[in-house]
Design a protein around this motif. Sequence first.
Motif, PDB file in Angstrom:
ATOM      1  N   LEU A 140      -6.909   3.696  -3.259  1.00  0.00           N
ATOM      2  CA  LEU A 140      -5.624   3.932  -2.609  1.00  0.00           C
ATOM      3  C   LEU A 140      -5.835   4.467  -1.195  1.00  0.00           C
ATOM      4  N   ARG A 141      -6.813   5.348  -1.029  1.00  0.00           N
ATOM      5  CA  ARG A 141      -7.104   5.887   0.297  1.00  0.00           C
ATOM      6  C   ARG A 141      -7.497   4.767   1.258  1.00  0.00           C
ATOM      7  N   LEU A 142      -8.329   3.851   0.789  1.00  0.00           N
ATOM      8  CA  LEU A 142      -8.753   2.735   1.633  1.00  0.00           C
ATOM      9  C   LEU A 142      -7.577   1.833   1.994  1.00  0.00           C
ATOM     10  N   GLU A 143      -6.667   1.633   1.050  1.00  0.00           N
ATOM     11  CA  GLU A 143      -5.482   0.814   1.334  1.00  0.00           C
ATOM     12  C   GLU A 143      -4.582   1.503   2.353  1.00  0.00           C
ATOM     13  N   LYS A 144      -4.465   2.826   2.248  1.00  0.00           N
ATOM     14  CA  LYS A 144      -3.647   3.570   3.205  1.00  0.00           C
ATOM     15  C   LYS A 144      -4.242   3.488   4.600  1.00  0.00           C
ATOM     16  N   GLU A 145      -5.583   3.517   4.688  1.00  0.00           N
ATOM     17  CA  GLU A 145      -6.222   3.421   5.997  1.00  0.00           C
ATOM     18  C   GLU A 145      -5.887   2.109   6.691  1.00  0.00           C
ATOM     19  N   LYS A 146      -5.631   1.075   5.910  1.00  0.00           N
ATOM     20  CA  LYS A 146      -5.248  -0.228   6.461  1.00  0.00           C
ATOM     21  C   LYS A 146      -3.733  -0.389   6.518  1.00  0.00           C
ATOM     22  N   ASN A 147      -3.017   0.702   6.221  1.00  0.00           N
ATOM     23  CA  ASN A 147      -1.550   0.689   6.203  1.00  0.00           C
ATOM     24  C   ASN A 147      -1.011  -0.423   5.300  1.00  0.00           C
ATOM     25  N   PHE A 148      -1.735  -0.670   4.222  1.00  0.00           N
ATOM     26  CA  PHE A 148      -1.347  -1.670   3.216  1.00  0.00           C
ATOM     27  C   PHE A 148      -1.152  -3.062   3.812  1.00  0.00           C
ATOM     28  N   GLY A 149      -1.876  -3.348   4.890  1.00  0.00           N
ATOM     29  CA  GLY A 149      -1.808  -4.675   5.502  1.00  0.00           C
ATOM     30  C   GLY A 149      -0.772  -4.819   6.602  1.00  0.00           C
ATOM     31  N   PHE A 150       0.066  -3.799   6.796  1.00  0.00           N
ATOM     32  CA  PHE A 150       1.102  -3.859   7.834  1.00  0.00           C
ATOM     33  C   PHE A 150       0.486  -3.369   9.144  1.00  0.00           C
ATOM     34  N   PHE A 168      -2.181  -8.476   1.975  1.00  0.00           N
ATOM     35  CA  PHE A 168      -1.085  -8.111   1.078  1.00  0.00           C
ATOM     36  C   PHE A 168      -1.627  -7.169   0.009  1.00  0.00           C
ATOM     37  N   SER A 169      -1.394  -5.891   0.224  1.00  0.00           N
ATOM     38  CA  SER A 169      -1.905  -4.876  -0.680  1.00  0.00           C
ATOM     39  C   SER A 169      -1.232  -4.971  -2.039  1.00  0.00           C
ATOM     40  N   ARG A 170      -1.896  -4.449  -3.066  1.00  0.00           N
ATOM     41  CA  ARG A 170      -1.272  -4.388  -4.382  1.00  0.00           C
ATOM     42  C   ARG A 170       0.016  -3.581  -4.277  1.00  0.00           C
ATOM     43  N   LEU A 171       1.004  -3.962  -5.025  1.00  0.00           N
ATOM     44  CA  LEU A 171       2.323  -3.345  -4.934  1.00  0.00           C
ATOM     45  C   LEU A 171       2.365  -2.067  -5.756  1.00  0.00           C
ATOM     46  N   ASN A 172       2.614  -0.958  -5.109  1.00  0.00           N
ATOM     47  CA  ASN A 172       2.843   0.320  -5.777  1.00  0.00           C
ATOM     48  C   ASN A 172       3.878   1.088  -4.959  1.00  0.00           C
ATOM     49  N   LYS A 173       4.173   2.303  -5.347  1.00  0.00           N
ATOM     50  CA  LYS A 173       5.252   3.023  -4.661  1.00  0.00           C
ATOM     51  C   LYS A 173       4.909   3.296  -3.194  1.00  0.00           C
ATOM     52  N   PHE A 174       3.619   3.413  -2.889  1.00  0.00           N
ATOM     53  CA  PHE A 174       3.221   3.694  -1.509  1.00  0.00           C
ATOM     54  C   PHE A 174       3.320   2.436  -0.643  1.00  0.00           C
ATOM     55  N   SER A 175       2.772   1.337  -1.136  1.00  0.00           N
ATOM     56  CA  SER A 175       2.827   0.090  -0.356  1.00  0.00           C
ATOM     57  C   SER A 175       4.262  -0.428  -0.262  1.00  0.00           C
ATOM     58  N   LYS A 176       5.037  -0.235  -1.319  1.00  0.00           N
ATOM     59  CA  LYS A 176       6.436  -0.668  -1.309  1.00  0.00           C
ATOM     60  C   LYS A 176       7.229   0.104  -0.248  1.00  0.00           C
ATOM     61  N   THR A 177       7.009   1.400  -0.174  1.00  0.00           N
ATOM     62  CA  THR A 177       7.695   2.214   0.826  1.00  0.00           C
ATOM     63  C   THR A 177       7.330   1.766   2.235  1.00  0.00           C
ATOM     64  N   THR A 178       6.066   1.450   2.433  1.00  0.00           N
ATOM     65  CA  THR A 178       5.609   0.980   3.746  1.00  0.00           C
ATOM     66  C   THR A 178       6.262  -0.348   4.106  1.00  0.00           C
ATOM     67  N   ALA A 179       6.297  -1.277   3.156  1.00  0.00           N
ATOM     68  CA  ALA A 179       6.920  -2.579   3.399  1.00  0.00           C
ATOM     69  C   ALA A 179       8.401  -2.431   3.728  1.00  0.00           C
ATOM     70  N   ASP A 180       9.100  -1.632   2.957  1.00  0.00           N
ATOM     71  CA  ASP A 180      10.536  -1.436   3.179  1.00  0.00           C
ATOM     72  C   ASP A 180      10.807  -0.822   4.540  1.00  0.00           C
ATOM     73  N   ALA A 181       9.978   0.163   4.928  1.00  0.00           N
ATOM     74  CA  ALA A 181      10.171   0.823   6.224  1.00  0.00           C
ATOM     75  C   ALA A 181       9.929  -0.142   7.373  1.00  0.00           C
ATOM     76  N   ALA A 182       8.891  -0.969   7.242  1.00  0.00           N
ATOM     77  CA  ALA A 182       8.573  -1.931   8.301  1.00  0.00           C
ATOM     78  C   ALA A 182       9.719  -2.916   8.504  1.00  0.00           C
ATOM     79  N   LEU A 183      10.226  -3.457   7.419  1.00  0.00           N
ATOM     80  CA  LEU A 183      11.290  -4.453   7.519  1.00  0.00           C
ATOM     81  C   LEU A 183      12.619  -3.818   7.922  1.00  0.00           C
ATOM     82  N   LYS A 184      12.831  -2.587   7.510  1.00  0.00           N
ATOM     83  CA  LYS A 184      14.051  -1.877   7.919  1.00  0.00           C
ATOM     84  C   LYS A 184      14.088  -1.709   9.434  1.00  0.00           C
ATOM     85  N   LEU A 185      12.921  -1.440  10.027  1.00  0.00           N
ATOM     86  CA  LEU A 185      12.847  -1.262  11.476  1.00  0.00           C
ATOM     87  C   LEU A 185      13.289  -2.520  12.214  1.00  0.00           C
ATOM     88  N   LEU A 186      13.101  -3.688  11.592  1.00  0.00           N
ATOM     89  CA  LEU A 186      13.413  -4.956  12.242  1.00  0.00           C
ATOM     90  C   LEU A 186      14.823  -5.464  11.944  1.00  0.00           C
TER      91      LEU A 186
END
Length: 457
Positions: A140-150, A168-186
């Motif tokens: 999970l730490r390694l995925e966070k360092e890559k910002n889950f691909g975003f 495309f990181s595995r979907l969990n509450k952390f990657s989901k939150t990141t995806a939602d925030a990125a798309l919300k910004l747009l």
Amino acid sequence: MLKYIFKKLDAINFYNRIVSNTLFIIFSFMTVATYSQVASNVFPLSPLATKTLVDSLTNQIIKYYVNKEAAIKMNSYIKKRYKEGHYNNIKDPHALAGALTSDILFINHDEHFHMEYNPQMTDELLGNIEDVPKMVAEKLRLEKEKNFGFKKVEIISGNIGYLELSGFSRLNKFSKTTADAALKLLSNSRAIIIDLRYGVGGSPDMVNHIISHFFKSPTHVIDIYIRSENATLPYWTVPDSSYGVLTEIPLYILTSYKTFSAAEGLSYELQALKRATIVGETTRGGAHTVTYRPLSSGFICDIPFGRAISPITKRNWEKIGVIPDIKVPADRALEIAETKIFEEAFDKAKDSLEIKRLKWQLELVQSVNHPIQLDTSTFKGFTGLFGAYAISYNTGVLYYQKTGKAKFPLIPMTSSMMRVKGNDTFTVEFFKNFIGKINRIATRYDDGRVEYAERTD
């Protein structure tokens, strides 16, 4: 129950669900326990160890590879190569993995398939882990360092939303939150560009989550057929009203010959549903889902076991790639997509003021895509006082400052027009007199206002 869990989870990847159900870990250990007797890792391998490795590889291919006929051919060829002694004297384990991979691809070129020597991952796949929570936390730490691909999210000139995805990181509450925030910004953008020119593989769950933002109602986007289980996993969008206008915003996707796997899936699915325009190059062509399988002696193989099938086209992009709607070299894809967005905006413009604003924004976009360079003497020729405005030059940068206001760096758009770094609301134009000296400037605002100032120094 165990069979159901295996069938449902195996289509994703062991790592995507390693902590979701301990039964899966137990079941995985039970099914691969016969490969846990790791032979000596001293290379070259003994004849028995090499035979065990070849047997474990061919057995896994026959059991799991997505295409049965291809699996039989790969099986026969690898065994033939083994009998001919091609693997007996390879001294480096990574070279041995490479040789086996090359032979597999010679028979069936599936870019998702590969072997590697990785004892640590072998232990993980076999469940030989003393501290599973620690391992999961590290991943999970390694995925966070890559910002889950975003990789990048921004609003570029012309109110165009830009999202660059590297994976495309595995979907969990952390990657989901990141995806939602990125798309919300747009969500306030005129249009959205998703840049997948350097995008590769990952979780189909994350792909589906991203796609879900762009549909109002449940939509069937893809099926994954698993030969070993004779089962099909359907993927449907899961709409959420909080996504708001994302379902209405025009969508463009940039591709290149490097675009692969899950990135191709997102492109293909949205193209098939006529929800996005693909701009760029034809992609590499990898439409299979994969999972790591442990072999013997510390080797693993990534075996394609599932085949994507579009409910719209009834096929996929394997070995064909995703064919763009607008074919252009990858390095021009962003500019072409931006131009297309403005063309459509001009067609929909309702009044002259809106057209002026669009023209303004298009000129800014074009200046970013086609920067010009001016020499030092030219820059210095622009300097001076122009009423309430001061134009100065320092260490290669031209500056604009209105009395009492901040100083802005100027970036050339043409030989006489400058845009302001960090501020898209105005530009500065320079005028020459009959002897070629700058004698007047015009500050042009995005609402059409113009302020002229004569040289006063």
